[in-house]
Design an enzyme around this catalytic site. Structure first.
Site, PDB file in Angstrom:
ATOM      1  N   ASP A 265      65.474  13.196   1.457  1.00  0.00           N
ATOM      2  CA  ASP A 265      66.444  11.594   0.802  1.00  0.00           C
ATOM      3  C   ASP A 265      65.448  10.220   2.106  1.00  0.00           C
ATOM      4  OD1 ASP A 265      69.639  10.400   0.057  1.00  0.00           O
ATOM      5  OD2 ASP A 265      67.057   9.430  -0.087  1.00  0.00           O
TER       6      ASP A 265
HETATM    7  C1  GLC Z   1      68.548   6.916  -1.517  1.00  0.00           C
HETATM    8  C2  GLC Z   1      69.258   7.625  -2.392  1.00  0.00           C
HETATM    9  C3  GLC Z   1      68.734   8.590  -2.999  1.00  0.00           C
HETATM   10  C4  GLC Z   1      67.517   7.798  -3.868  1.00  0.00           C
HETATM   11  C5  GLC Z   1      66.802   7.813  -2.658  1.00  0.00           C
HETATM   12  C6  GLC Z   1      65.530   7.164  -3.252  1.00  0.00           C
HETATM   13  O1  GLC Z   1      69.142   6.535  -0.125  1.00  0.00           O
HETATM   14  O2  GLC Z   1      70.057   8.486  -1.227  1.00  0.00           O
HETATM   15  O3  GLC Z   1      69.491   9.107  -4.236  1.00  0.00           O
HETATM   16  O4  GLC Z   1      67.061   9.107  -4.349  1.00  0.00           O
HETATM   17  O5  GLC Z   1      67.144   7.424  -1.827  1.00  0.00           O
HETATM   18  O6  GLC Z   1      65.649   6.045  -3.276  1.00  0.00           O
END
Ligand code: GLC
Length: 745
Positions: free
Chosen positions: A282
């Site tokens: 993430d």
């Molecule tokens: C964010 C979120 C995740 C998302 C990712 C890309 O921090 O936690 O759910 O898909 O980054 O945007």
């Protein structure tokens, strides 16, 4: 939670055997830097890190150089087809091996057409609807060149202070599993080689919703038993539906951040579940191992993250910067690197990117999809939950009444909810638009803001009171703004902002009947005039067709059919709250709710104000006591539970018949109720329907003291009910196996 080397060895052998020769031939030609490039995902410089905190960014020229050097596997959240088309052209035509890029995005609840937020859609209790909206979102997003969505978010959420419950399917494991699988099917379709399909991502792995205090990114400390019984099943359901990728979670579990957790990412995900897809970090969760205090520096963080099982690093650049040296030093075995790269190349091949890298990139930006608006309206209608309707105030007549629409959400704004990064050019339908369009004489509608979301509005209360006095009925549009829901939006107090509560009290004091239209991304603790209004509709963030859908329900063009996917507590201090809780050793007797020395608060009743599964329609539905096919269920038998429901009302309605069970005595405490089935049934006035559910012992299992799936014979209660606190109980005995001795309690 120990890391088992054996699982890894088996894994390397399996994936090497599975990849088609062309992938291995390509792999054999790749330099280490090119291999690491396939594990490095970035936001395009031109778009920036929309929806996320800013990070250091290369120049556009440097990013083009990275593309030519094969140091990037793809972009995420790039705005516009042109950016992606140019990047793909460079990667395919100007890099040494021409490996195509993969374009990802947070396509969470629609793309150009915005559907209700996932929590709202879960209130439809119709996974088939979720599959349809995910499919429509995939059609729109793939037309914009995206082939990978960072959805569905499948985190179980039981603490309404946490802002990200809005992205999931609520508090219940059974419901959450159904929606997780449905959304994967919708995004991925039947064949990822089809141009309108996209890789799904089961996120955030794992137990992100169990953050202590409902504080986003906070530590999670729960037993392995609770992890396996509550937080892992929706991931198993998503992957069981063919989910191609998994995203790690920012949190630690018992002190081990997910990105550095080989027990989670390898022993469970790959060893136990046999997952052979791709794990993506993430955002900068790999780099955040430093802030967690488990990595000394970026190099250490890259090593820990990769060796734990995170294939792709998102945005931090840690793998690009440190993996080549880690491989050179032998700290990262080349076989492990090849294994991760093989998985990435394989999903690119499954998408057909090697055969047609420019597919989906050759069109112009398409910013509107009229053909999906009807689906958006249907999904929004079916996400609305009517909590109360005293004196059958609703549905309202379309003529003959003066209506005052009052509140900060009466007019535009805050309709779409969080994670709507690519809205179309056609504006969403506001509450005012929808109500005005539904009225025979729109001049009978007065619209007054009355208050800001968080602060009073000069003259707002007096204007609102005047409008209420001049109306026959008030529609009070109050709740949360978009910025109060979603990532990094935890709230200590899930009540309405004081300014809006004051507006509600002032309007209620006029004595006019009030219909509350709640705008919310979580369960809220409803107080005073909001709680006491004659009618209460939970309207979440409903997306592009908000206004029409709310009007359809308000004026009776459709009966509300939504049911709560989260409990609404009485008080903010009750959270975390969920219905499937253990009984404790001192449960409060239903007949003596005020008895002392029991598991209850001094200052509030302990039950929810509105329970999980609750929702009303325009009918008047009655349940006969459930009929059981057995009172003694053989160990290998099937129990049929039949619920007969009758609409004694005068209007059509849709009922969601719910099946709950309770294991009265087991080797571990069991919830006072657990959802084990549900069925929607349409009931015209006077109609009756009999719904039959089937249960076998496999539906009665739980995770035992040893962490293993367990079923124990004994007495069970069963309800067919309109919510987690209603219905009539029946009981049966699950008989012990006659073949072999069943596990000792
Ligand atoms: C964010 C979120 C995740 C998302 C990712 C890309 O921090 O936690 O759910 O898909 O980054 O945007």
């Amino acid at each position: 939670m120990r890391f088992k080397p054996l699982a890894t060895l088996a894994l390397v052998a399996a994936s090497a055997a599975a990849a088609p020769p062309s992938i291995d031939a390509l792999l054999a030609r790749m330099t280490v830097e090119e291999k690491v490039g396939q594990l490095s995902l970035f936001a395009p410089v031109s778009t920036g890190t929309v929806g996320n905190p800013a990070t250091r960014q290369p120049s556009a020229a440097e990013q083009r150089d990275d593309l030519r050097a094969g140091r990037i596997t793809g972009f995420f959240n790039g705005q516009g087809v042109a950016i992606k088309r140019e990047a793909q052209r460079i990667a395919v035509n100007e890099s040494r091996l021409g490996i195509p890029l993969l374009f990802a995005a947070d396509v969470i609840h629609g793309f150009r057409t915005v559907f209700p937020v996932p929590l709202a859609e879960a209130a439809s209790w119709d996974p088939g609807l979720a599959e349809r909206t995910a499919r429509a979102a995939a059609v729109e997003a793939t037309a914009d060149g995206f082939r990978w969505t960072f959805a569905p978010m499948v985190d179980i959420a039981r603490d309404a202070r946490w802002g990200r419950g809005v992205e999931g399917s609520g508090e219940d494991v059974f419901l959450g599993r159904q929606f997780a699988a449905a959304r994967v099917r919708g995004f991925q379709g039947t064949d990822l080689a089809h141009a309108d399909t996209m890789l799904a991502t089961a996120k955030h792995f794992a137990a992100y919703g169990a953050a202590e205090g409902g504080l986003d990114y906070n530590t999670v400390d729960l037993s392995e038993r609770q992890l396996r019984e509550v937080y892992l099943p929706p991931f198993q359901a998503a992957l069981g539906a063919g989910g191609a990728t998994v995203m790690t979670s920012f949190n630690d579990i018992a002190g081990v951040p997910s990105n550095a957790n080989p027990w989670l990412l390898d022993t469970v995900l790959r060893g136990e579940w046999g997952f052979d897809g791709v794990v993506v970090s993430d955002y900068t969760a790999d780099e955040e191992l430093i802030a967690h205090g488990v990595a000394a520096d970026a190099r250490d963080a890259a090593r820990l993250s990769f060796l734990a099982g995170t294939d792709i690093s998102m945005q931090s650049g840690l793998y690009r910067d440190h993996l080549p040296a880690l491989v050179a030093s032998g700290e990262v075995p080349m076989a492990r690197l090849d294994d991760a790269v093989r998985r990435v190349l394989r999903i690119k091949q499954r998408l057909g990117l090697f055969d047609a890298p420019m597919r989906g990139l050759d069109g112009a930006d398409r910013t509107d999809w009229p053909e999906h608006r009807a689906l958006a309206r249907e999904a929004a209608q079916r996400s609305i939950v009517m909590l109360k309707n005293d004196g059958a105030l609703l549905p309202l007549p379309k003529a003959g009444q003066r209506i005052a629409l009052i509140g900060p959400f009466a007019r535009g704004g805050d309709l779409l909810g969080p994670w709507t990064l690519f809205p179309g050019t056609r504006p969403p339908v506001t509450l005012e638009d929808g109500v005005r369009a539904a009225l025979a004489d729109p001049s009978r509608l007065t619209v007054v803001r009355g208050s800001n979301i968080d602060t009073p509005l000069r003259g707002g209360l007096s204007a609102a009171v005047a409008a209420a006095r001049g109306a026959d009925v008030v529609l009070l549009a109050v709740g949360e703004g978009e910025a109060m829901s979603g990532e990094a939006r935890s709230r200590t107090d899930i009540s309405l902002p004081a300014a809006q509560q004051a507006l509600a009290e002032a309007v209620a004091a006029t004595g006019k009947p009030v219909v509350v239209l709640l705008r919310n991304g979580r369960a809220l603790a409803l107080k005073g005039a909001v709680r006491d209004a004659r009618a209460l509709l939970v309207t979440w963030f409903l997306g592009s067709e908000t206004g029409h859908a709310v009007a359809d329900v308000l004026f009776g063009d459709t009966s509300p059919s939504g049911r709560l996917p989260v409990s609404f507590p009485r008080e903010p201090g009750q959270v975390p709250y969920h219905y499937a809780h253990p009984p404790t050793g001192r449960p409060v007797p239903a007949s003596q709710p005020d008895s002392f020395y029991k598991a209850r608060y001094l200052d509030s009743p302990h039950e929810a104000l509105y329970p999980f599964g609750h929702g009303l329609g325009y009918g008047d539905v009655h349940y006969d006591p459930p009929l059981l096919s057995h009172t003694r269920l053989p160990w290998d038998g099937t129990l049929r539970v039949t619920a007969r429901v009758t609409n004694r009302g005068t209007r059509d309605t849709t009922e969601v018949v719910q099946l709950y069970v309770r294991d009265r005595v087991a080797s571990v405490t069991r919830p006072v109720r657990e959802l084990k089935g549900f069925r929607q049934v349409h009931l015209p006035p006077g109609a009756s329907e009999s719904i039959t559910f089937t249960l076998t012992r496999h539906d009665l299992g739980f995770v035992g003291r040893d962490g293993q799936p367990t079923v124990e014979p004994g007495d069970f209660d069963v309800w067919t009910a309109p919510s987690a606190s209603g219905g009539t109980v029946a009981s049966f005995l699950l008989e012990p196996s006659t073949q072999h001795h069943v596990g000792q309690r």
